[in-house]
Design a protein around this motif. Structure first.
Motif, PDB file in Angstrom:
ATOM      1  N   GLY A  65      -7.548  11.264 -20.874  1.00  0.00           N
ATOM      2  CA  GLY A  65      -8.603  11.538 -19.902  1.00  0.00           C
ATOM      3  C   GLY A  65      -9.447  10.345 -19.520  1.00  0.00           C
ATOM      4  N   GLY A  66      -9.103   9.163 -20.008  1.00  0.00           N
ATOM      5  CA  GLY A  66      -9.827   7.969 -19.580  1.00  0.00           C
ATOM      6  C   GLY A  66      -9.544   7.669 -18.120  1.00  0.00           C
ATOM      7  N   MET A  67     -10.626   7.449 -17.342  1.00  0.00           N
ATOM      8  CA  MET A  67     -10.500   7.262 -15.896  1.00  0.00           C
ATOM      9  C   MET A  67     -11.077   5.916 -15.481  1.00  0.00           C
ATOM     10  SD  MET A  67     -11.841  11.099 -14.954  1.00  0.00           S
ATOM     11  CE  MET A  67     -11.859  10.884 -13.179  1.00  0.00           C
ATOM     12  N   LEU A  68     -10.455   5.279 -14.489  1.00  0.00           N
ATOM     13  CA  LEU A  68     -10.990   4.043 -13.935  1.00  0.00           C
ATOM     14  C   LEU A  68     -12.286   4.326 -13.189  1.00  0.00           C
ATOM     15  CD1 LEU A  68      -7.603   2.717 -12.626  1.00  0.00           C
ATOM     16  CD2 LEU A  68      -9.032   1.513 -14.280  1.00  0.00           C
ATOM     17  N   VAL A  69     -13.234   3.390 -13.259  1.00  0.00           N
ATOM     18  CA  VAL A  69     -14.465   3.521 -12.477  1.00  0.00           C
ATOM     19  C   VAL A  69     -14.218   2.990 -11.073  1.00  0.00           C
ATOM     20  CG1 VAL A  69     -16.894   2.902 -12.314  1.00  0.00           C
ATOM     21  CG2 VAL A  69     -15.889   3.390 -14.551  1.00  0.00           C
ATOM     22  N   ASN A  70     -13.870   1.710 -10.953  1.00  0.00           N
ATOM     23  CA  ASN A  70     -13.480   1.114  -9.677  1.00  0.00           C
ATOM     24  C   ASN A  70     -12.086   0.515  -9.838  1.00  0.00           C
ATOM     25  OD1 ASN A  70     -15.877   1.300  -7.869  1.00  0.00           O
ATOM     26  ND2 ASN A  70     -16.836   0.241  -9.590  1.00  0.00           N
ATOM     27  N   CYS A  71     -11.165   0.896  -8.990  1.00  0.00           N
ATOM     28  CA  CYS A  71      -9.791   0.410  -9.134  1.00  0.00           C
ATOM     29  C   CYS A  71      -9.681  -1.064  -8.756  1.00  0.00           C
ATOM     30  CB  CYS A  71      -8.854   1.249  -8.281  1.00  0.00           C
ATOM     31  SG  CYS A  71      -8.848   2.999  -8.719  1.00  0.00           S
ATOM     32  N   ILE A  72     -10.199  -1.430  -7.588  1.00  0.00           N
ATOM     33  CA  ILE A  72     -10.124  -2.813  -7.111  1.00  0.00           C
ATOM     34  C   ILE A  72     -11.527  -3.243  -6.698  1.00  0.00           C
ATOM     35  CG2 ILE A  72      -9.085  -4.407  -5.456  1.00  0.00           C
ATOM     36  CD1 ILE A  72      -6.881  -2.222  -5.043  1.00  0.00           C
ATOM     37  N   PHE A  73     -11.990  -4.367  -7.254  1.00  0.00           N
ATOM     38  CA  PHE A  73     -13.326  -4.884  -6.957  1.00  0.00           C
ATOM     39  C   PHE A  73     -13.202  -6.353  -6.583  1.00  0.00           C
ATOM     40  CE2 PHE A  73     -17.254  -7.009  -8.273  1.00  0.00           C
ATOM     41  CZ  PHE A  73     -18.217  -6.228  -7.666  1.00  0.00           C
ATOM     42  N   THR A  74     -13.768  -6.755  -5.450  1.00  0.00           N
ATOM     43  CA  THR A  74     -13.674  -8.155  -5.030  1.00  0.00           C
ATOM     44  C   THR A  74     -15.058  -8.712  -4.720  1.00  0.00           C
ATOM     45  OG1 THR A  74     -13.545  -8.051  -2.599  1.00  0.00           O
ATOM     46  CG2 THR A  74     -11.560  -7.429  -3.838  1.00  0.00           C
ATOM     47  N   VAL A  75     -15.203 -10.019  -4.928  1.00  0.00           N
ATOM     48  CA  VAL A  75     -16.426 -10.743  -4.581  1.00  0.00           C
ATOM     49  C   VAL A  75     -16.043 -11.961  -3.756  1.00  0.00           C
ATOM     50  CG1 VAL A  75     -18.407 -12.039  -5.455  1.00  0.00           C
ATOM     51  CG2 VAL A  75     -17.634  -9.989  -6.666  1.00  0.00           C
ATOM     52  N   ALA A  76     -16.628 -12.086  -2.577  1.00  0.00           N
ATOM     53  CA  ALA A  76     -16.404 -13.245  -1.699  1.00  0.00           C
ATOM     54  C   ALA A  76     -14.929 -13.507  -1.481  1.00  0.00           C
ATOM     55  CB  ALA A  76     -17.117 -14.483  -2.265  1.00  0.00           C
ATOM     56  N   THR A  77     -14.189 -12.454  -1.189  1.00  0.00           N
ATOM     57  CA  THR A  77     -12.747 -12.540  -0.967  1.00  0.00           C
ATOM     58  C   THR A  77     -12.455 -12.372   0.522  1.00  0.00           C
ATOM     59  OG1 THR A  77     -12.342 -11.614  -3.148  1.00  0.00           O
ATOM     60  CG2 THR A  77     -10.525 -11.549  -1.591  1.00  0.00           C
ATOM     61  N   THR A  78     -11.667 -13.269   1.092  1.00  0.00           N
ATOM     62  CA  THR A  78     -11.420 -13.246   2.531  1.00  0.00           C
ATOM     63  C   THR A  78      -9.925 -13.212   2.839  1.00  0.00           C
ATOM     64  OG1 THR A  78     -11.375 -15.661   2.711  1.00  0.00           O
ATOM     65  CG2 THR A  78     -13.521 -14.590   2.947  1.00  0.00           C
ATOM     66  N   HIS A  79      -9.630 -12.740   4.049  1.00  0.00           N
ATOM     67  CA  HIS A  79      -8.275 -12.779   4.603  1.00  0.00           C
ATOM     68  C   HIS A  79      -7.239 -12.183   3.650  1.00  0.00           C
ATOM     69  CE1 HIS A  79     -10.445 -15.954   6.870  1.00  0.00           C
ATOM     70  NE2 HIS A  79      -9.773 -15.417   7.889  1.00  0.00           N
ATOM     71  N   SER A  80      -7.585 -11.072   3.024  1.00  0.00           N
ATOM     72  CA  SER A  80      -6.664 -10.418   2.092  1.00  0.00           C
ATOM     73  C   SER A  80      -6.263  -9.047   2.613  1.00  0.00           C
ATOM     74  CB  SER A  80      -7.305 -10.300   0.709  1.00  0.00           C
ATOM     75  OG  SER A  80      -7.506 -11.581   0.150  1.00  0.00           O
ATOM     76  N   VAL A  81      -5.135  -8.547   2.117  1.00  0.00           N
ATOM     77  CA  VAL A  81      -4.604  -7.255   2.542  1.00  0.00           C
ATOM     78  C   VAL A  81      -4.538  -6.338   1.325  1.00  0.00           C
ATOM     79  CG1 VAL A  81      -2.628  -6.024   3.516  1.00  0.00           C
ATOM     80  CG2 VAL A  81      -3.257  -8.292   4.401  1.00  0.00           C
ATOM     81  N   PHE A  82      -5.123  -5.149   1.477  1.00  0.00           N
ATOM     82  CA  PHE A  82      -5.086  -4.110   0.453  1.00  0.00           C
ATOM     83  C   PHE A  82      -4.406  -2.905   1.086  1.00  0.00           C
ATOM     84  CE2 PHE A  82      -8.780  -6.798  -0.088  1.00  0.00           C
ATOM     85  CZ  PHE A  82      -8.656  -7.209  -1.408  1.00  0.00           C
ATOM     86  N   SER A  83      -3.154  -2.662   0.728  1.00  0.00           N
ATOM     87  CA  SER A  83      -2.367  -1.692   1.476  1.00  0.00           C
ATOM     88  C   SER A  83      -1.545  -0.790   0.563  1.00  0.00           C
ATOM     89  CB  SER A  83      -1.426  -2.423   2.446  1.00  0.00           C
ATOM     90  OG  SER A  83      -0.605  -3.350   1.755  1.00  0.00           O
ATOM     91  N   ASN A  84      -1.432   0.466   0.976  1.00  0.00           N
ATOM     92  CA  ASN A  84      -0.515   1.436   0.364  1.00  0.00           C
ATOM     93  C   ASN A  84      -0.734   1.636  -1.131  1.00  0.00           C
ATOM     94  OD1 ASN A  84       0.889   1.671   2.917  1.00  0.00           O
ATOM     95  ND2 ASN A  84       1.787  -0.322   2.456  1.00  0.00           N
ATOM     96  N   ASN A  85      -1.969   1.452  -1.578  1.00  0.00           N
ATOM     97  CA  ASN A  85      -2.318   1.732  -2.964  1.00  0.00           C
ATOM     98  C   ASN A  85      -2.735   3.188  -3.102  1.00  0.00           C
ATOM     99  OD1 ASN A  85      -2.238  -1.147  -4.063  1.00  0.00           O
ATOM    100  ND2 ASN A  85      -3.625  -1.352  -2.322  1.00  0.00           N
ATOM    101  N   VAL A  86      -2.478   3.787  -4.257  1.00  0.00           N
ATOM    102  CA  VAL A  86      -2.755   5.212  -4.483  1.00  0.00           C
ATOM    103  C   VAL A  86      -3.573   5.364  -5.755  1.00  0.00           C
ATOM    104  CG1 VAL A  86      -1.738   7.471  -4.921  1.00  0.00           C
ATOM    105  CG2 VAL A  86      -0.612   5.887  -3.341  1.00  0.00           C
ATOM    106  N   ALA A  87      -4.691   6.076  -5.659  1.00  0.00           N
ATOM    107  CA  ALA A  87      -5.539   6.333  -6.822  1.00  0.00           C
ATOM    108  C   ALA A  87      -5.707   7.833  -7.026  1.00  0.00           C
ATOM    109  CB  ALA A  87      -6.907   5.682  -6.648  1.00  0.00           C
ATOM    110  N   THR A  88      -5.613   8.251  -8.270  1.00  0.00           N
ATOM    111  CA  THR A  88      -5.824   9.644  -8.644  1.00  0.00           C
ATOM    112  C   THR A  88      -7.012   9.733  -9.582  1.00  0.00           C
ATOM    113  OG1 THR A  88      -3.439  10.055  -8.491  1.00  0.00           O
ATOM    114  CG2 THR A  88      -4.758  11.679  -9.686  1.00  0.00           C
ATOM    115  N   HIS A  89      -8.027  10.478  -9.187  1.00  0.00           N
ATOM    116  CA  HIS A  89      -9.201  10.799 -10.012  1.00  0.00           C
ATOM    117  C   HIS A  89      -9.984   9.583 -10.508  1.00  0.00           C
ATOM    118  CE1 HIS A  89      -7.344  14.969 -11.203  1.00  0.00           C
ATOM    119  NE2 HIS A  89      -7.413  14.772  -9.903  1.00  0.00           N
TER     120      HIS A  89
END
Length: 199
Positions: free
Chosen positions: A76-100
């Motif tokens: 039952g351990g759950m992620l708080v934030n799946c992806i976290f970025t700071v000062a990140t540019t020109h990137s692609v975040f695509s087709n990712n799937v998160a459950t709960h």
């Protein structure tokens, strides 16, 4: 995993219950993280305890984060934030799937990023350690300018996308079902960007 060199690639691996961060990209460019599985997290949600990430990206850019899965572990351990970025540019975040996740699939500080084709399914039952179902926050939060948020999906989440402290962001073709609060929220001049850049 901590990476501080350019051109890193990780594909098809499983990161199972890391103590706090699954992979950290630090001041690098052109990384690819694709088709990986991230599982685990904390069992109870504590307000302000948002630092449990599957992927954390600090500065740099031109990354591709594509086709990854994020889900609770068997205990039952759950992620708080799946992806976290700071000062990140020109990137692609695509087709990712998160459950709960407790909070977000994507928490992006940065400019000129593309967020597309991602999907989040919130918890229909009460979240452990809380009195709330769904997620605790919006599942896509962007703080920056000239970002595109297109063709994403969420179901049973507190909110769809929140934009803060930016200009000329493009939000198009998303589907946010059964939001507890808002589908789309825009908050200019909220102060988040100044906190991140130290102004």
């Amino acid at each position: 995993v901590r990476v501080s060199g350019d051109g890193f690639r990780m594909s098809g691996l499983t990161i199972d219950t890391p103590p706090k961060v699954g992979i950290s990209l630090y001041n690098c460019k052109n990384a690819i993280i694709e088709s990986c599985k991230f599982t685990g997290g904390v069992k109870s949600y504590i307000i302000g305890n948002t630092g449990y990430f599957a992927i954390r990206i600090y500065t740099g850019g031109n990354h591709l984060v594509n086709g990854n899965q994020f889900f609770p572990d068997a205990l039952g351990g759950m992620l708080v934030n799946c992806i976290f970025t700071v000062a990140t540019t020109h990137s692609v975040f695509s087709n990712n799937v998160a459950t709960h996740p407790y909070e977000k699939l994507l928490y992006v500080y940065g400019d000129y990023n593309l967020i597309t084709g991602n999907s989040v399914k919130g918890n229909e039952n009460t979240i452990p350690g809380t009195t709330q179902a769904g997620t605790m926050t919006s599942v896509y939060r962007v703080i920056g300018s000239y970002n595109t948020i297109a063709g994403n999906f969420s179901d049973y989440c507190s909110a769809g996308v929140t934009i803060q402290d930016g200009v000329a962001n493009n939000i198009v073709g998303n589907t946010f079902n059964r939001c507890g609060q808002l589908g789309i929220a825009v908050f200019p001049n909220s102060g988040y960007a100044d906190i991140v850049t130290g102004k």
